[in-house]
Design a protein around this motif. Structure first.
Motif, short mmCIF file in Angstrom:
data_model
loop_
_atom_site.label_atom_id
_atom_site.label_comp_id
_atom_site.label_asym_id
_atom_site.label_seq_id
_atom_site.Cartn_x
_atom_site.Cartn_y
_atom_site.Cartn_z
N GLY A 50 44.90 41.01 -12.75
CA GLY A 50 44.33 42.34 -12.61
C GLY A 50 43.46 42.44 -11.37
O GLY A 50 43.25 41.47 -10.64
N ARG A 51 42.98 43.64 -11.11
CA ARG A 51 42.12 43.90 -9.96
C ARG A 51 40.85 44.59 -10.44
O ARG A 51 40.91 45.56 -11.21
N LYS A 52 39.70 44.09 -10.01
CA LYS A 52 38.40 44.63 -10.39
C LYS A 52 37.66 45.07 -9.13
O LYS A 52 37.90 44.56 -8.03
N TRP A 53 36.73 46.02 -9.31
CA TRP A 53 35.85 46.35 -8.19
C TRP A 53 34.47 46.74 -8.70
O TRP A 53 34.26 46.86 -9.90
N TRP A 54 33.54 46.88 -7.75
CA TRP A 54 32.13 47.08 -8.06
C TRP A 54 31.61 45.95 -8.96
O TRP A 54 30.88 46.18 -9.92
N ILE A 55 32.01 44.74 -8.60
CA ILE A 55 31.58 43.56 -9.38
C ILE A 55 30.29 43.05 -8.74
O ILE A 55 30.29 42.24 -7.81
N SER A 56 29.18 43.57 -9.24
CA SER A 56 27.87 43.31 -8.63
C SER A 56 27.48 41.85 -8.80
O SER A 56 27.63 41.27 -9.87
N GLY A 57 26.99 41.28 -7.70
CA GLY A 57 26.54 39.89 -7.72
C GLY A 57 27.60 38.90 -7.29
O GLY A 57 27.30 37.73 -7.04
N ALA A 58 28.86 39.35 -7.20
CA ALA A 58 29.94 38.43 -6.88
C ALA A 58 29.95 38.00 -5.41
O ALA A 58 30.67 37.08 -5.04
N GLY A 59 29.15 38.64 -4.59
CA GLY A 59 29.06 38.25 -3.19
C GLY A 59 28.13 37.08 -2.96
O GLY A 59 28.19 36.41 -1.92
N ASP A 60 27.26 36.82 -3.91
CA ASP A 60 26.29 35.73 -3.78
C ASP A 60 27.01 34.39 -3.88
O ASP A 60 27.75 34.15 -4.84
N PRO A 61 26.83 33.51 -2.90
CA PRO A 61 27.53 32.21 -2.95
C PRO A 61 27.15 31.37 -4.17
O PRO A 61 27.85 30.42 -4.51
N ARG A 62 26.04 31.72 -4.83
CA ARG A 62 25.64 30.98 -6.04
C ARG A 62 26.31 31.54 -7.29
O ARG A 62 26.12 30.99 -8.39
N CYS A 63 27.06 32.64 -7.16
CA CYS A 63 27.72 33.24 -8.32
C CYS A 63 28.80 32.28 -8.81
O CYS A 63 29.82 32.06 -8.15
#
Length: 424
Positions: free
Chosen positions: A173-186
């Motif tokens: 599937g495809r998701k968007w507006w996944i907050s926090g997923a840009g953090d390398p510690r995620c």
């Protein structure tokens, strides 16, 4: 109802306000300077040392994991401040005055909701693997629900497939507006998708824990919000292609995604709304100071009738929103999310709209300064406006409120569930 804060809350309020005065407000300039430096160096997606350096101080001050409620603490075996929703609410307001400060205390979204979810619904193995490092602030997390190809304001539309194959679930599937997923510690995504498209409407969805480094996950792009990319936190579009996780990574069981979402979203909406109230309070404070110091047409801007009207209206609206949110928190403590479902829906409509209006008035008083990052207002406005979508658009919550109200006068009333919705 007694809305006087408990002695425990008052003591934590004083300590938290002291920490904000001594550490958070003086660090705002350094925070923005670090973002500028990271941008120039091509290192936007790097954890900010301004925040990291403050975390040990917050831990030493006993201001860590304040959000963790009594039931989640008991379920997890780990302990935060052990506060009720009503006790935590005024602390969220104080932290909300500076958009990034909640992370300093390990009380920021989406980690708080994810930690509560894993504490309540995760296996002992998953608690040890994911909850412990999240509570210690060693990793971060994301909540993968919203999708670009469907109207996620109706969460039953979510189309991502979670199919069991032997001892694994395969996710596509495809998701968007996944907050926090840009953090390398995620390190972990709580992912919602359909395990059984043929099941009753609210039993099709499930939630699984998906490690961020699992093969088949592609972070497609960061989405910006009114020109801000929110690095290093980020709001990402993510593609899941034949992503495999163990069956043991499922939360609670197949078909129980909506049940989990009901438990997750109630407290999160209290946190969001109280943080917005803090944001609006600070905007009003800045508006009053600016209006008192600026002269236009021979007198202070504060002497202009329109400014006085807006200041008075802001004071009324902030206090009304706070009281309604505290009532919702109290009702949740007394009877749970379903007992407070109408009040939870109301605060989700009232608080973001109120904050947008108050911040807009403050920007107007600041003139050109209100449009740029010399003041925190422009960025604050984007956060407040975004929350008219996050956790469900205004329209969905208004529909639920209206149905509950109409139901009082119906001959054969139908039950109305609190909306499980993410917007977009």
């Amino acid at each position: 109802m007694d809305f006087d804060y408990s002695p425990k809350t008052k003591e934590l309020q004083a300590r938290l306000q002291k920490f904000m005065d001594e550490h958070i407000y003086p660090s705002e300039a350094a925070y923005h300077a670090e973002i500028t430096a990271n941008t120039a160096a091509g290192k936007r997606w790097t954890p900010l040392q301004t925040i990291e350096n403050l975390k040990p101080k917050a831990q030493a001050a006993g201001l860590w994991n304040l959000f963790l409620p009594v039931d989640s603490a008991e379920a997890s075996g780990y302990h935060g401040a052990g506060l009720t929703n009503q006790e935590y609410a005024p602390l969220a307001e104080i932290m909300g005055r500076v958009l990034w400060s909640s992370e300093v205390f390990n009380c920021s979204a989406p980690d708080t909701g994810n930690m509560e979810t894993i504490a309540r619904y995760g296996s002992e193995e998953n608690k040890a693997r994911w909850l412990k490092p999240l509570l210690e602030g060693k990793i971060r997390s994301a909540f993968a629900m919203t999708e670009p190809d469907v109207a996620s304001s109706d969460a039953t539309n979510i189309a991502t497939r979670i199919e069991r194959q032997g001892d694994e679930y395969v996710i596509n599937g495809r998701k968007w507006w996944i907050s926090g997923a840009g953090d390398p510690r995620c390190a972990i995504y709580i992912t919602m998708g359909k395990t059984d498209p043929e099941a009753p409407r609210h039993s099709q969805q499930s939630m699984v824990l998906v490690p961020a480094d699992t093969k088949g996950i592609t972070v497609v792009r960061p989405l910006n919000v009114f020109g801000y990319d929110d690095a290093p936190h980020g709001h990402m579009e993510i593609l899941f292609e034949n992503v495999r996780v163990p069956v043991s990574n499922i939360l609670l069981g197949e078909g129980r995604g909506f049940e989990i979402a009901q438990g997750r979203l109630g407290p999160g909406r209290i946190h969001h709304c109280m943080r917005l109230i803090g944001l609006a309070e600070r905007a009003l404070e800045l508006m009053c100071k600016r209006a008192s110091s600026r002269i236009a047409f021979g007198k202070p801007v504060a002497a202009q009738t329109v400014t006085q009207e807006r200041i008075a209206e802001a004071r009324c609206k902030i206090d009304m929103a706070r009281l309604l949110t505290l009532k919702a928190a109290w009702m949740m403590d007394m009877g749970g999310n379903k007992f407070a479902k109408n009040e939870i829906a109301m605060i989700k409509v009232v608080a973001p709209s109120m904050a947008c209006e108050v911040i807009d008035w403050a920007m107007q008083v600041h003139g050109g300064g209100g449009m740029c990052d010399d003041f925190p207002l422009a960025y604050s406005y984007t956060a407040a406006r975004t929350l008219r979508f996050a956790d469900g658009p205004d329209e969905v919550h208004r529909n639920a409120i209206a149905k509950l109200e109409l139901g009082k006068y119906a001959v054969n009333p139908k039950p109305v569930e609190m909306p499980i919705t993410r917007g977009c």
